[in-house]
Design an enzyme around this catalytic site. Structure first.
Site, PDB file in Angstrom:
ATOM      1  N   SER A  68       4.562  -1.235   4.219  1.00  0.00           N
ATOM      2  CA  SER A  68       4.720  -2.558   4.830  1.00  0.00           C
ATOM      3  C   SER A  68       4.990  -3.617   3.770  1.00  0.00           C
ATOM      4  O   SER A  68       4.281  -3.693   2.759  1.00  0.00           O
ATOM      5  CB  SER A  68       3.449  -2.949   5.590  1.00  0.00           C
ATOM      6  OG  SER A  68       3.213  -2.035   6.631  1.00  0.00           O
TER       7      SER A  68
ATOM      8  N   GLU B 189     -10.433  -0.959   6.278  1.00  0.00           N
ATOM      9  CA  GLU B 189      -9.183  -1.285   6.970  1.00  0.00           C
ATOM     10  C   GLU B 189      -9.361  -1.124   8.481  1.00  0.00           C
ATOM     11  O   GLU B 189      -8.901  -1.932   9.265  1.00  0.00           O
ATOM     12  CB  GLU B 189      -8.069  -0.354   6.465  1.00  0.00           C
ATOM     13  CG  GLU B 189      -6.691  -0.680   7.044  1.00  0.00           C
ATOM     14  CD  GLU B 189      -5.637   0.384   6.722  1.00  0.00           C
ATOM     15  OE1 GLU B 189      -5.975   1.422   6.143  1.00  0.00           O
ATOM     16  OE2 GLU B 189      -4.474   0.143   7.069  1.00  0.00           O
TER      17      GLU B 189
ATOM     18  N   GLN C 106       0.835  -1.209   0.000  1.00  0.00           N
ATOM     19  CA  GLN C 106       0.000   0.000   0.000  1.00  0.00           C
ATOM     20  C   GLN C 106       0.869   1.259   0.000  1.00  0.00           C
ATOM     21  O   GLN C 106       1.581   1.510   0.992  1.00  0.00           O
ATOM     22  CB  GLN C 106      -0.878  -0.007   1.261  1.00  0.00           C
ATOM     23  CG  GLN C 106      -1.769   1.207   1.420  1.00  0.00           C
ATOM     24  CD  GLN C 106      -2.431   1.258   2.804  1.00  0.00           C
ATOM     25  OE1 GLN C 106      -1.937   0.645   3.746  1.00  0.00           O
ATOM     26  NE2 GLN C 106      -3.510   1.991   2.926  1.00  0.00           N
TER      27      GLN C 106
ATOM     28  N   GLU D  76      -5.136   9.399  17.701  1.00  0.00           N
ATOM     29  CA  GLU D  76      -5.583  10.798  17.846  1.00  0.00           C
ATOM     30  C   GLU D  76      -6.511  11.168  16.683  1.00  0.00           C
ATOM     31  O   GLU D  76      -7.526  11.841  16.872  1.00  0.00           O
ATOM     32  CB  GLU D  76      -4.372  11.757  17.865  1.00  0.00           C
ATOM     33  CG  GLU D  76      -3.527  11.689  19.130  1.00  0.00           C
ATOM     34  CD  GLU D  76      -2.597  10.476  19.162  1.00  0.00           C
ATOM     35  OE1 GLU D  76      -2.378   9.848  18.099  1.00  0.00           O
ATOM     36  OE2 GLU D  76      -2.101  10.125  20.253  1.00  0.00           O
TER      37      GLU D  76
HETATM   38  C1  LIG Z   1       4.312  -0.285  11.281  1.00  0.00           C
HETATM   39  C2  LIG Z   1       3.634   0.655  10.325  1.00  0.00           C
HETATM   40  C3  LIG Z   1       3.239   0.194   9.078  1.00  0.00           C
HETATM   41  C4  LIG Z   1       2.656   1.055   8.164  1.00  0.00           C
HETATM   42  N1  LIG Z   1       2.334   0.576   6.920  1.00  0.00           N
HETATM   43  C5  LIG Z   1       1.890   1.439   5.972  1.00  0.00           C
HETATM   44  C6  LIG Z   1       1.680   0.987   4.631  1.00  0.00           C
HETATM   45  O1  LIG Z   1       1.855  -0.193   4.305  1.00  0.00           O
HETATM   46  N2  LIG Z   1       1.287   1.891   3.711  1.00  0.00           N
HETATM   47  C7  LIG Z   1       1.065   3.197   4.014  1.00  0.00           C
HETATM   48  O2  LIG Z   1       0.683   3.957   3.135  1.00  0.00           O
HETATM   49  N3  LIG Z   1       1.259   3.667   5.284  1.00  0.00           N
HETATM   50  C8  LIG Z   1       1.679   2.813   6.258  1.00  0.00           C
HETATM   51  N4  LIG Z   1       1.905   3.274   7.541  1.00  0.00           N
HETATM   52  C9  LIG Z   1       1.778   4.712   7.801  1.00  0.00           C
HETATM   53  C10 LIG Z   1       0.667   5.111   8.750  1.00  0.00           C
HETATM   54  O3  LIG Z   1      -0.569   5.126   8.101  1.00  0.00           O
HETATM   55  C11 LIG Z   1       1.054   6.508   9.293  1.00  0.00           C
HETATM   56  O4  LIG Z   1       2.197   6.313  10.115  1.00  0.00           O
HETATM   57  C12 LIG Z   1      -0.045   7.156  10.095  1.00  0.00           C
HETATM   58  O5  LIG Z   1      -1.109   7.529   9.265  1.00  0.00           O
HETATM   59  C13 LIG Z   1       0.470   8.403  10.850  1.00  0.00           C
HETATM   60  O6  LIG Z   1       1.139   9.266   9.991  1.00  0.00           O
HETATM   61  P1  LIG Z   1       2.621   9.791  10.316  1.00  0.00           P
HETATM   62  O7  LIG Z   1       3.463   8.617  10.696  1.00  0.00           O
HETATM   63  O8  LIG Z   1       3.082  10.617   9.169  1.00  0.00           O
HETATM   64  O9  LIG Z   1       2.478  10.671  11.613  1.00  0.00           O
HETATM   65  P2  LIG Z   1       1.988  12.195  11.673  1.00  0.00           P
HETATM   66  O10 LIG Z   1       0.786  12.366  10.814  1.00  0.00           O
HETATM   67  O11 LIG Z   1       3.156  13.088  11.402  1.00  0.00           O
HETATM   68  O12 LIG Z   1       1.548  12.308  13.191  1.00  0.00           O
HETATM   69  C14 LIG Z   1       2.498  12.504  14.249  1.00  0.00           C
HETATM   70  C15 LIG Z   1       1.709  12.593  15.556  1.00  0.00           C
HETATM   71  O13 LIG Z   1       0.836  13.754  15.530  1.00  0.00           O
HETATM   72  C16 LIG Z   1      -0.516  13.353  15.767  1.00  0.00           C
HETATM   73  N5  LIG Z   1      -1.408  14.144  14.904  1.00  0.00           N
HETATM   74  C17 LIG Z   1      -1.234  14.421  13.583  1.00  0.00           C
HETATM   75  N6  LIG Z   1      -2.271  15.157  13.116  1.00  0.00           N
HETATM   76  C18 LIG Z   1      -3.115  15.344  14.168  1.00  0.00           C
HETATM   77  C19 LIG Z   1      -4.372  16.019  14.330  1.00  0.00           C
HETATM   78  N7  LIG Z   1      -4.967  16.616  13.290  1.00  0.00           N
HETATM   79  N8  LIG Z   1      -4.967  15.991  15.544  1.00  0.00           N
HETATM   80  C20 LIG Z   1      -4.391  15.346  16.601  1.00  0.00           C
HETATM   81  N9  LIG Z   1      -3.181  14.698  16.521  1.00  0.00           N
HETATM   82  C21 LIG Z   1      -2.567  14.701  15.309  1.00  0.00           C
HETATM   83  C22 LIG Z   1      -0.567  11.889  15.364  1.00  0.00           C
HETATM   84  O14 LIG Z   1      -1.603  11.191  16.016  1.00  0.00           O
HETATM   85  C23 LIG Z   1       0.801  11.382  15.801  1.00  0.00           C
HETATM   86  O15 LIG Z   1       0.786  11.083  17.179  1.00  0.00           O
HETATM   87  C24 LIG Z   1       2.446   2.424   8.505  1.00  0.00           C
HETATM   88  C25 LIG Z   1       2.834   2.884   9.775  1.00  0.00           C
HETATM   89  C26 LIG Z   1       3.407   2.019  10.674  1.00  0.00           C
HETATM   90  C27 LIG Z   1       3.816   2.553  12.021  1.00  0.00           C
END
Ligand SMILES: Cc1cc2nc3c(=O)[nH]c(=O)nc-3n(C[C@H](O)[C@H](O)[C@H](O)COP(=O)(O)OP(=O)(O)OC[C@H]3O[C@@H](n4cnc5c(N)ncnc54)[C@H](O)[C@@H]3O)c2cc1C
Length: 392
Positions: A161, A244, A126, A379
């Site tokens: 992933s 999902e 994905q 969140e």
């Molecule tokens: C093990 C793992 C596997 C994954 N696999 C995939 C995959 O296969 N394909 C894919 O596309 N993605 C994948 N992801 C990505 C996952 O969807 C994102 O990590 C997730 O959506 C959070 O985005 P970010 O990591 O950029 O964090 P950010 O969006 O930068 O967030 C950082 C922190 O700020 C908080 N935050 C951000 N915006 C807000 C808001 N508006 N209000 C309150 N709090 C907020 C978040 O909750 C978090 O605690 C994976 C992630 C992990 C950890």
């Protein structure tokens, strides 16, 4: 609403359980017990066994290989897999891409990809998240420029992933920069063998390799790999993400982990007696079991409501399932660490040749920090609940 299984549902559960017991190779079961990174060959082998039985894509329409099971039967099937524990059919293709292709793909895409998804002939990953587009997914920048008979794709995906195992990636890409950001996104399918694709590993906190960065450098993608209409990708992504989130409650996974807690606590000694007899420990275990029961009831309530509704939209209550499901999974991993006590400190991220499931408890504890992040962080789920359920 009926919260007890009917006799027919109990019979169905037994049929599924017996099938799994008789057909799940012990090597794969042991691998699942150890937790951590999935092994490609095991996931493929097990999905092909399920496909032969007609169960690999059980929730798809019957014309594409589905079973016609009721939502409760689907739930029982998933829970039995988790309880075994056995790998689920590959989520990225069976639960995410497949339903999107069935709903929005062209006939040619359906005929080409759906049977191969069912048999896991193609491993899909994905490609949604990017370095500056996770929670704020609509800010994604990977671009797809229309050039003759193809798109030219440039940019980067991250946290992808199992991209190291994958043959194909489904991606959200920007096809229009002049409109509101949600309206300029398209959903395309990219062959990872294409020239200009680079997959780089990201090591996780437990020393494992399940996530990656994927780079696209002038990658040519045939126009026929666009799913649905150009610039409608955001609608398809929302459709996919709703499904999902329901799967992320993982009630069966937590049930299996609680069985492990009981097994370990019966073995471990505390003040000269088995830990399972310690009132403080029993209190913590009971608190999680009660929460899990409540989650299971909520899950059944959501499934029951969805089976009586024709809206086709994900219930915003799936956000509650995601939050509670991930909190309980993390609580079980914490309780296993506590049951293991000082032995949990012997863990090393470098030791991958483990044979005893207790030696993976610490790594698993670290690894499961992810469950409150992926699939939309907790969140973000709270924001959805505030908006869609509480009307704030
Ligand atoms: C093990 C793992 C596997 C994954 N696999 C995939 C995959 O296969 N394909 C894919 O596309 N993605 C994948 N992801 C990505 C996952 O969807 C994102 O990590 C997730 O959506 C959070 O985005 P970010 O990591 O950029 O964090 P950010 O969006 O930068 O967030 C950082 C922190 O700020 C908080 N935050 C951000 N915006 C807000 C808001 N508006 N209000 C309150 N709090 C907020 C978040 O909750 C978090 O605690 C994976 C992630 C992990 C950890």
């Amino acid at each position: 609403m009926e919260l007890q299984y009917s006799p027919a549902e109990v019979a169905f559960r037994d049929e599924v359980r017996n099938f799994i017991n008789a057909n799940l190779p012990d090597r794969i079961r042991q691998g699942m017990l150890l937790g951590g990174t999935l092994i490609r060959e095991d996931v493929i082998a097990w999905q092909r066994i399920l496909n032969k039985q007609g169960w690999a894509v059980s929730h798809w329409p019957v014309e594409w290989g589905g079973t016609g099971w009721s939502p409760i039967q689907q739930y029982i099937f998933t829970e039995e897999l988790q309880r075994a524990p056995a790998p689920r059919p590959l989520a990225y293709s069976v639960y995410m891409l497949g339903p999107v292709l069935i709903a929005f793909g062209s006939d040619a895409q359906k005929r080409r990809f759906l049977p191969r998804i069912a048999n896991l002939d193609d491993w899909w990953c994905q490609g949604f998240s990017e370095p500056d587009a996770g929670s704020d997914l609509a800010s994604l920048k990977t671009s797809a420029r229309h050039e003759g008979d193809h798109y030219l794709v440039n940019g980067q995906k991250t946290w992808t992933s199992y991209a190291q195992y994958a043959d194909w990636i489904f991606c959200l890409v920007r096809t229009d920069t002049t409109v509101k950001k949600q309206q300029g996104i398209s959903f395309i399918l990219i062959d990872l063998k294409s020239e200009g694709v680079t997959v780089r590993p990201i090591e996780t906190i437990d020393g494992g390799h399940e996530i990656n960065e994927v780079f696209f450098d002038n990658v040519k993608v045939p126009l026929e790999n666009l799913v649905g209409e150009e610039n409608k990708g955001w609608d398809y992504a929302k459709y996919l993400l709703g499904a999902e989130r329901i799967n992320l409650a993982r009630v069966g996974v937590s049930k299996e982990r609680l069985l492990r807690v009981r097994e370990l606590a019966a073995r471990q000694q505390h003040k000269g007696r088995p830990l399972i007899e310690d009132p403080r420990f029993r209190e913590k275990l009971a608190a999680i079991e009660v929460e899990l029961k409540a989650l299971e009831m909520t899950q059944l309530r959501v499934i029951s409501a969805e089976s009586h509704s024709n809206s086709g939209k994900a219930d915003p209550a799936s956000s509650i399932l995601k939050i509670k499901g991930s909190e309980i999974q993390q609580a079980t991993s914490e309780l296993l660490m506590q049951a293991l006590g000082p032995q949990s400190m012997k863990w090393s991220a470098q030791a991958h040749d483990v044979t005893d499931w207790t030696s993976t408890i610490t790594g698993n504890y670290f690894n499961w920090r992810k469950v409150s992040i992926f699939g939309g962080s907790n969140e973000i789920q709270k924001n959805i609940i505030a908006r869609s359920i509480l009307g704030l």
